[in-house]
Design a protein around this motif. Sequence first.
Motif, PDB file in Angstrom:
ATOM      1  N   SER A   1     -52.493 -25.274  -2.666  1.00 57.72           N
ATOM      2  CA  SER A   1     -52.525 -24.252  -3.639  1.00 57.72           C
ATOM      3  C   SER A   1     -53.649 -24.080  -4.696  1.00 57.72           C
ATOM      4  O   SER A   1     -54.063 -23.148  -5.138  1.00 57.72           O
TER       5      SER A   1
ATOM      6  N   LEU B   1     -52.749 -17.286   3.003  1.00 57.99           N
ATOM      7  CA  LEU B   1     -51.363 -16.706   2.624  1.00 57.99           C
ATOM      8  C   LEU B   1     -50.315 -16.608   3.774  1.00 57.99           C
ATOM      9  O   LEU B   1     -49.168 -16.873   3.519  1.00 57.99           O
TER      10      LEU B   1
ATOM     11  N   ALA C   1     -50.933 -12.378  -5.896  1.00 56.88           N
ATOM     12  CA  ALA C   1     -50.931 -13.520  -5.156  1.00 56.88           C
ATOM     13  C   ALA C   1     -50.925 -14.618  -5.883  1.00 56.88           C
ATOM     14  O   ALA C   1     -50.592 -15.833  -5.371  1.00 56.88           O
TER      15      ALA C   1
ATOM     16  N   LEU D   1     -48.070 -17.452  -5.060  1.00 55.66           N
ATOM     17  CA  LEU D   1     -48.495 -18.880  -5.092  1.00 55.66           C
ATOM     18  C   LEU D   1     -47.730 -19.770  -5.824  1.00 55.66           C
ATOM     19  O   LEU D   1     -47.299 -20.845  -5.319  1.00 55.66           O
TER      20      LEU D   1
END
Length: 553
Positions: free
Chosen positions: A316, A356, A397, A401
């Motif tokens: 991440s 993703l 995103a 995340l």
Amino acid sequence: MGHQNMSDYASIHFNPTPLLVVKPEIENLIKQAESCINVLIDSQNTPIELEDVSVGLKQTANILKVIDQAILGKISLYSAELIDHIISSSDHDIRYTATLSSSILAMKRYIEFTSLQETRIAYFLLDSLNTLEALLNKPITQEGDIIRAYLAHKSPTVSIEFDDVTPSKYVHQLYKANLSFLLDPTQKRVNQPAFSAVTTHLLNVAKDKPSYSYWMLVHHALGQLEHSFLSRSRLRTLIQIEQNIKQFLADPEHYEATATDVENIVYISISQTDEHATRLKDELGIEKEHISDDVLNQYAHQFYTMPDQSTITTISNILKQEITHTYQEIEMNYQTLTQERFQEIHRQISAIRNVLYILNVKESADDISESLLQLTSAEDIHDENNATRLINQLVQALNNLKIYVRSHTAKILQRVIKNPKIGLDELDQAYDILAQETQASIEFNVDQLVGHIENDSDNALPEHFTASFSELSGASLFLFDNNAIHQAFINCAKYTEELRSKELKLSLDDVKNILNVCASVENNLNAITNKQPIMPKMFDTALTYSQQLKVSA
């Protein structure tokens, strides 16, 4: 084999705090073990650090036993014994290295899974434990061992109607054929009608025979086989049943199942979810919380595929940097991007989208995919609306995340969200800044308090103490979501303000009480930094200390 509790294999929602406290140290030990295993595999040399790993695993085994993780502790101990064997052995048998690697991985997975789910399913460790036991020539732990005490002086049975059939001489061969099919890794499907046919034939032979109740249990257990959790331990029981069928058919009048056979088949039966399983558990007095095969199947995929926290954090962080760099470049240069640079950015975003998808952050991946289809040339991204939409999707995103990382973090380690409209990035930033400022304030005020008392100052108490303690009360409430520490600092603020207004001095006991309040925050700030759970009892103690701050009449 040592004493086991029913809870060792049961699914129990429990407080993972003790496990989370020791988790960082165990994870460091596991990393050291993994490094040593890599050396063993790559160079066939025994690294000198392996002895330290053995000592660490033995210590870990004792700790795990204390915090009620007996099966996990046993794997830790046996892994240490396996290491001792590797160190003392002149040749490097790949079986030992492979088993050690598998056992360390099982520990890693289980700790991660248990901490996240707040659910203890030690049954997932049984196969790894059995592999260690076999290699170390120790008695093999059977899945039925756990219910031995419940079966003492009892003859459990179920009552299921079955068809009257003429027993076939091919029953044994049919079972062997179905078992072979089940054990074939390319197949591993259950031919349920065939297994049921076998047990029906066996029951017809077993009528009025000593082993009738055993074969009735087998009939029940194998009648649910398509829904069973087929661990290696479970498959060993099915293999043993094949031997039992052979012995039974050779002498039906005198055959009796062993205690171990009965324990294992009863365990399989009570792990089902039908009325017979429920009645059997009631008859034996077994806890309702006993884990069923349905629950095992439900959690199995997650247990065996879930990435560990370290991997999640690393991936991440890398992805976060890549997304941030990409959207910032688009934000600054979208009007002047060349076709060549546009194609490079397009490839970068495609790679981000693919990761993703792998992480199952599907919503953001889908949005980005849609934009990528529409952006085919540099001219497309020169359009402000297209550029803005893509930037917003990349920013979203980042937040998604964060949500993904949060969903893979133990609940008691998650930061409290008071305002769902605040992005997780902003929330984390606020927490980090406030934690640093709180730590600095604690250190400053502690130094000032100690200096004030050491100098035996006759001067009035500095005004900043009251202001600082008021600020710390609010900061502590935000950081820890705990009313006790919030009130403790309010008490400190009120007390120091009262002393100032009456021109009274702080006593040594006053300073000790306030320092204890400060220490509770400092210790828990360190816990957060080290990814450990906070200890609310420290704040309860801090409140008690603050309540002792009273001006004499």
